[in-house]
Design a protein around this motif. Sequence first.
Motif, short mmCIF file in Angstrom:
data_model
loop_
_atom_site.label_atom_id
_atom_site.label_comp_id
_atom_site.label_asym_id
_atom_site.label_seq_id
_atom_site.Cartn_x
_atom_site.Cartn_y
_atom_site.Cartn_z
N VAL A 155 7.66 -2.54 1.54
CA VAL A 155 8.55 -2.70 1.99
C VAL A 155 8.83 -4.65 1.31
N LEU A 156 8.13 -5.35 1.38
CA LEU A 156 8.21 -6.49 1.35
C LEU A 156 7.42 -6.99 0.12
N GLY A 157 6.72 -6.16 -0.39
CA GLY A 157 6.51 -6.00 -1.78
C GLY A 157 5.06 -7.63 -1.73
N TYR A 158 4.30 -8.00 -0.72
CA TYR A 158 3.86 -9.17 -0.31
C TYR A 158 2.75 -9.24 -0.76
N THR A 159 1.49 -9.73 -1.39
CA THR A 159 0.44 -10.07 -1.39
C THR A 159 -0.69 -8.85 -0.70
N GLU A 160 -1.99 -9.11 -0.88
CA GLU A 160 -2.89 -7.88 -0.17
C GLU A 160 -2.54 -9.00 0.53
N LYS A 161 -3.41 -11.05 0.93
CA LYS A 161 -3.86 -11.62 1.08
C LYS A 161 -2.44 -12.32 2.11
N LYS A 162 -1.67 -12.25 1.85
CA LYS A 162 0.15 -12.54 2.61
C LYS A 162 0.45 -11.32 3.84
N LEU A 163 -0.13 -9.98 3.51
CA LEU A 163 0.03 -9.23 4.48
C LEU A 163 -0.85 -9.23 5.51
N ASP A 164 -1.98 -9.61 5.46
CA ASP A 164 -3.20 -9.38 5.82
C ASP A 164 -3.03 -10.76 6.82
N ALA A 165 -2.90 -12.09 6.36
CA ALA A 165 -1.44 -12.96 7.30
C ALA A 165 -0.45 -12.63 8.40
N ILE A 166 0.06 -11.78 7.80
CA ILE A 166 1.26 -11.36 8.55
C ILE A 166 0.64 -10.06 9.36
N SER A 167 0.24 -9.25 9.50
CA SER A 167 -0.32 -8.18 10.19
C SER A 167 -1.34 -9.04 11.24
N ARG A 168 -2.54 -9.65 11.35
CA ARG A 168 -2.74 -10.92 12.30
C ARG A 168 -2.23 -11.76 12.76
N SER A 169 -1.63 -12.20 12.70
CA SER A 169 -0.31 -12.95 13.59
C SER A 169 0.05 -12.12 14.23
N LEU A 170 0.98 -10.95 13.60
CA LEU A 170 1.50 -10.08 14.59
C LEU A 170 0.33 -9.14 15.70
N PHE A 171 -0.44 -9.34 15.19
CA PHE A 171 -1.57 -8.39 16.39
C PHE A 171 -2.06 -9.63 17.49
N VAL A 172 -2.34 -10.57 16.89
CA VAL A 172 -1.97 -11.76 17.72
C VAL A 172 -1.59 -11.73 18.75
N ALA A 185 8.12 -2.72 19.96
CA ALA A 185 8.34 -3.44 19.45
C ALA A 185 9.34 -3.58 18.08
N MET A 186 8.20 -3.33 17.44
CA MET A 186 8.19 -2.96 15.48
C MET A 186 9.51 -1.90 15.26
N ALA A 187 9.66 -0.92 16.27
CA ALA A 187 10.79 0.56 16.21
C ALA A 187 12.27 -0.76 15.57
N ILE A 188 11.86 -2.22 16.27
CA ILE A 188 13.73 -2.65 17.42
C ILE A 188 13.45 -4.06 15.60
N VAL A 189 12.47 -4.05 15.64
CA VAL A 189 12.71 -5.72 14.69
C VAL A 189 12.87 -4.47 13.49
N SER A 190 12.38 -3.45 12.64
CA SER A 190 12.39 -2.87 11.77
C SER A 190 14.07 -3.16 10.90
N GLY A 191 14.06 -2.55 9.90
CA GLY A 191 16.06 -3.04 9.28
C GLY A 191 16.35 -1.68 9.85
N MET A 192 15.14 -0.51 10.30
CA MET A 192 16.26 0.98 10.81
C MET A 192 18.06 0.49 10.94
N SER A 193 17.96 1.53 10.80
CA SER A 193 19.92 1.47 12.00
C SER A 193 19.71 1.74 13.23
N HIS A 194 21.32 1.35 14.41
CA HIS A 194 20.38 0.98 15.55
C HIS A 194 20.69 2.76 16.09
#
Length: 136
Positions: free
Chosen positions: A31-48, A66-75
């Motif tokens: 979805v985001l096209g981020y590098t592995e390093k950036k994805l690691d940082a984001i996923s770790r921040s969300l986990f914390v 929570a992930m479903a609600i903040v996702s890009g899915m329709s209502h």
Amino acid sequence: MHACLPVASPSRPMHRSDETCEILRVCLKDVLGYTEKKLDAISRSLFVALDDDGNELVDALEFLAAMAIVSGMSHEEKIAFVFGVFDFDESGVLTVDETILALRSALSGLCKLSGLDLPPETEVERLAVGAFADAR
């Protein structure tokens, strides 16, 4: 008062840090096209943020809601997803207790992510019970 499920039980699984971060990384990579390093940082921040007691576990139901609600899915897709997660008996309808758990889990996960205080459990229960009373 309605029976409440404990924080961890067979029907309320917990996810460990590495499992949760990998789920986030896989879900976000395309979805985001981020590098592995950036994805690691984001996923770790969300986990914390979701691991508010620092025990290296997150509540799987809070995480999913929570992930479903903040996702890009329709209502409609968000509602269908969260409904499916909490329809434990697969009856096609949520019971009062399933609704309370869905609201509590979603609110808890969102409050952890946003840093807001969680409303009192009695208020969440009142809202769910009221919604069922209004539907009759």
